[in-house]
Design an enzyme around this catalytic site. Structure first.
Site, PDB file in Angstrom:
ATOM      1  N   ARG A 276      54.265  28.383 -18.287  1.00 42.32           N
ATOM      2  CA  ARG A 276      53.122  27.617 -18.648  1.00 42.32           C
ATOM      3  C   ARG A 276      51.872  27.487 -17.563  1.00 42.32           C
ATOM      4  NH1 ARG A 276      57.209  22.654 -20.407  1.00 42.32           N
ATOM      5  NH2 ARG A 276      56.870  23.046 -22.603  1.00 42.32           N
TER       6      ARG A 276
ATOM      7  N   ASP B 289      76.559  23.368 -34.550  1.00 43.56           N
ATOM      8  CA  ASP B 289      75.935  22.020 -34.435  1.00 43.56           C
ATOM      9  C   ASP B 289      77.160  20.977 -35.158  1.00 43.56           C
ATOM     10  OD1 ASP B 289      72.725  21.299 -34.309  1.00 43.56           O
ATOM     11  OD2 ASP B 289      73.956  19.593 -35.412  1.00 43.56           O
TER      12      ASP B 289
ATOM     13  N   HIS C 285      63.373  20.844 -13.161  1.00 42.61           N
ATOM     14  CA  HIS C 285      62.475  20.733 -14.236  1.00 42.61           C
ATOM     15  C   HIS C 285      62.007  19.402 -14.422  1.00 42.61           C
ATOM     16  CE1 HIS C 285      60.846  22.237 -18.100  1.00 42.61           C
ATOM     17  NE2 HIS C 285      61.908  21.822 -18.585  1.00 42.61           N
TER      18      HIS C 285
ATOM     19  N   ASN D 260      73.095  12.715 -23.039  1.00 38.55           N
ATOM     20  CA  ASN D 260      72.933  14.174 -22.841  1.00 38.55           C
ATOM     21  C   ASN D 260      74.242  14.685 -22.143  1.00 38.55           C
ATOM     22  OD1 ASN D 260      71.144  14.400 -24.937  1.00 38.55           O
ATOM     23  ND2 ASN D 260      69.480  15.039 -23.424  1.00 38.55           N
TER      24      ASN D 260
ATOM     25  N   ASN E  62      67.989  18.896 -21.574  1.00 38.06           N
ATOM     26  CA  ASN E  62      67.355  18.076 -20.433  1.00 38.06           C
ATOM     27  C   ASN E  62      67.927  16.693 -20.184  1.00 38.06           C
ATOM     28  OD1 ASN E  62      65.267  19.422 -19.237  1.00 38.06           O
ATOM     29  ND2 ASN E  62      64.144  19.201 -21.462  1.00 38.06           N
TER      30      ASN E  62
HETATM   31  N1  APR Z   1      77.358  18.970 -30.364  1.00 31.97           N
HETATM   32  C1  APR Z   1      76.547  20.147 -31.030  1.00 31.97           C
HETATM   33  N2  APR Z   1      75.188  19.775 -31.386  1.00 31.97           N
HETATM   34  C2  APR Z   1      74.821  18.435 -31.267  1.00 31.97           C
HETATM   35  C3  APR Z   1      75.475  17.430 -30.463  1.00 31.97           C
HETATM   36  C4  APR Z   1      76.947  17.881 -30.077  1.00 31.97           C
HETATM   37  N3  APR Z   1      77.699  16.934 -29.711  1.00 31.97           N
HETATM   38  N4  APR Z   1      74.899  16.353 -30.424  1.00 31.97           N
HETATM   39  C5  APR Z   1      73.550  16.704 -30.842  1.00 31.97           C
HETATM   40  N5  APR Z   1      73.529  17.996 -31.337  1.00 31.97           N
HETATM   41  C6  APR Z   1      72.340  18.853 -31.942  1.00 31.97           C
HETATM   42  C7  APR Z   1      71.583  18.075 -33.010  1.00 31.97           C
HETATM   43  O1  APR Z   1      72.406  17.708 -34.092  1.00 31.97           O
HETATM   44  C8  APR Z   1      70.444  18.696 -33.091  1.00 31.97           C
HETATM   45  O2  APR Z   1      70.621  19.777 -34.383  1.00 31.97           O
HETATM   46  O3  APR Z   1      71.696  19.105 -30.959  1.00 31.97           O
HETATM   47  C9  APR Z   1      70.387  19.651 -31.694  1.00 31.97           C
HETATM   48  C10 APR Z   1      69.265  19.332 -31.036  1.00 31.97           C
HETATM   49  O4  APR Z   1      68.016  19.785 -31.456  1.00 31.97           O
HETATM   50  P1  APR Z   1      66.713  18.815 -31.634  1.00 31.97           P
HETATM   51  O5  APR Z   1      66.972  17.689 -31.846  1.00 31.97           O
HETATM   52  O6  APR Z   1      65.665  19.727 -32.742  1.00 31.97           O
HETATM   53  O7  APR Z   1      65.957  19.120 -29.962  1.00 31.97           O
HETATM   54  P2  APR Z   1      65.576  20.456 -29.407  1.00 31.97           P
HETATM   55  O8  APR Z   1      63.842  20.302 -29.782  1.00 31.97           O
HETATM   56  O9  APR Z   1      65.932  21.604 -30.091  1.00 31.97           O
HETATM   57  O10 APR Z   1      65.623  20.364 -28.053  1.00 31.97           O
HETATM   58  C11 APR Z   1      67.118  20.350 -27.611  1.00 31.97           C
HETATM   59  O11 APR Z   1      66.631  21.171 -25.451  1.00 31.97           O
HETATM   60  O12 APR Z   1      64.634  21.524 -24.215  1.00 31.97           O
HETATM   61  C12 APR Z   1      65.485  20.742 -24.500  1.00 31.97           C
HETATM   62  O13 APR Z   1      64.840  18.578 -23.789  1.00 31.97           O
HETATM   63  C13 APR Z   1      65.218  19.206 -24.956  1.00 31.97           C
HETATM   64  O14 APR Z   1      67.371  18.411 -24.206  1.00 31.97           O
HETATM   65  C14 APR Z   1      66.874  18.904 -25.413  1.00 31.97           C
HETATM   66  C15 APR Z   1      66.965  20.247 -25.991  1.00 31.97           C
END
Ligand code: APR
Length: 316
Positions: A157, A39, A181, A101, A126
């Site tokens: 689902r 992360d 999706h 994203n 996404n």
């Molecule tokens: N490099 C690595 N990690 C990153 C970066 C990056 N450049 N930018 C953001 N992150 C990390 C964030 O710090 C966070 O811990 O990506 C993680 C995303 O986690 P959540 O916000 O909890 O999102 P989540 O519910 O896990 O969904 C992630 O999956 O289903 C899809 O739509 C959803 O696009 C989303 C993805």
């Protein structure tokens, strides 16, 4: 789980958020592979990995979990799963997330593949179909080695809603959802069955339409309830099924977001397709007989994905 040389498999998960950390838990607790969580936030992947490691004795697995902020630690992964990105907020469409994203996924794919050139990549971020294209374009690895997770979740689902409607176990239901999706996914009632019986034999058309509508709205229904962030338990289970299928080389026919080269009259985009998924990745795409309206829905789905690919490629 190990291969024939008794090497332990390694799965690197980029993004230690809700989906990434739940997936890490599922993969380790099923003893499938060692897991590296990456992360950008310092401490978060390390903390989650340590927390999961401390549960290992009670959960009965012997896998290693590590957290990192450096792609070097993901080296020699068999699989890279990209969940990094911003989740959808209430009222936000998946496409609103497109630009941000895309940059995150491009950087994640490049950062990870540099240390694991032979890995397969599963994209979860996404808007999924477009992000899978971005990961492929950035890495230029063979198309069958890059794929997206969406159809398994959408089908799960649909499976759930069919089971609830009929008052039977979800395990007796097989559902099939293709396309992008999002709101334009294409559920296929004739290929969705209960013990081999198409649901078209078990329910009237208005009931099926109602279940399809709920399926298409499945992600938004959960976002609306949670208010902060999206679904993650079923998404993590869906990716874990792909991880298990690939690493254990237990080929399955699953709806996976795959690169099209003329199938269904479509080319140069990633879209949810009925595929044979196995150790090599996408081993085959099946061309099913579709109704006229299903073909139209698939082509509309493809058109929307293509528009977004063009927008994002112009931006990147
Ligand atoms: N490099 C690595 N990690 C990153 C970066 C990056 N450049 N930018 C953001 N992150 C990390 C964030 O710090 C966070 O811990 O990506 C993680 C995303 O986690 P959540 O916000 O909890 O999102 P989540 O519910 O896990 O969904 C992630 O999956 O289903 C899809 O739509 C959803 O696009 C989303 C993805």
């Amino acid at each position: 789980m190990t291969d024939s040389l008794h090497r332990t498999y390694k799965v690197s998960i980029v993004g230690a958020g809700n989906v990434g950390s739940t997936l890490a838990q599922r993969v380790a607790e099923k003893n499938l592979a060692d897991v590296v969580l990456f992360d950008i936030v310092t401490g978060r992947p390390q903390g989650i990995a340590l927390d999961l490691m401390e549960a290992a004795g009670m959960e009965g697995h012997s896998r290693q979990l590590a957290g990192t902020n450096d792609y070097v630690d993901t080296a020699d992964s068999d699989l890279i799963v990209i969940t990094a990105g911003l989740p959808r907020k209430p009222g936000m469409t998946r496409d609103d997330l497109l630009k941000t994203n895309a940059q995150i996924v491009r950087d994640a794919a490049l950062g990870a593949i540099a240390h694991s050139p032979n890995a397969l990549i599963i994209v979860v971020t996404n808007p999924l179909d477009v992000m899978t294209y971005v990961a492929w374009q950035a890495t230029q690895i063979p198309t069958h080695q890059v794929m997206g997770m969406a159809g398994i979740l959408d089908s799960a689902r649909f499976q759930t809603f069919i089971a609830l409607e009929l008052g039977i176990s979800p395990q007796a239901v097989n559902a099939m959802v293709l396309g992008s999706h999002g709101d334009l996914m294409v559920p296929l009632p004739a290929y969705s069955t209960v013990s081999g019986i198409p649901i078209t034999e078990l329910m009237d058309p208005p009931t099926i339409d109602r279940l399809i509508e709920r399926t298409c709205n499945g992600g938004a229904e959960i976002v609306g309830l949670l208010q902060t962030g999206g679904a993650y338990y079923a998404p993590a289970s869906s990716v874990c099924l792909m991880v298990e299928t690939i690493l254990l080389n237990q080929p399955r026919i699953l709806p996976v977001t795959a690169y099209l080269q003329g199938e269904y009259g479509l080319s140069d985009l990633f879209l949810g397709m009925p595929t044979r998924l196995g150790r090599a990745g996408i081993e085959k795409i099946y061309e099913l007989t579709l109704t006229h309206s299903e073909k139209e829905a698939l082509s509309l789905s493809a058109q929307k994905v293509r528009e977004n690919i063009e927008r994002v490629m112009a931006f990147l």
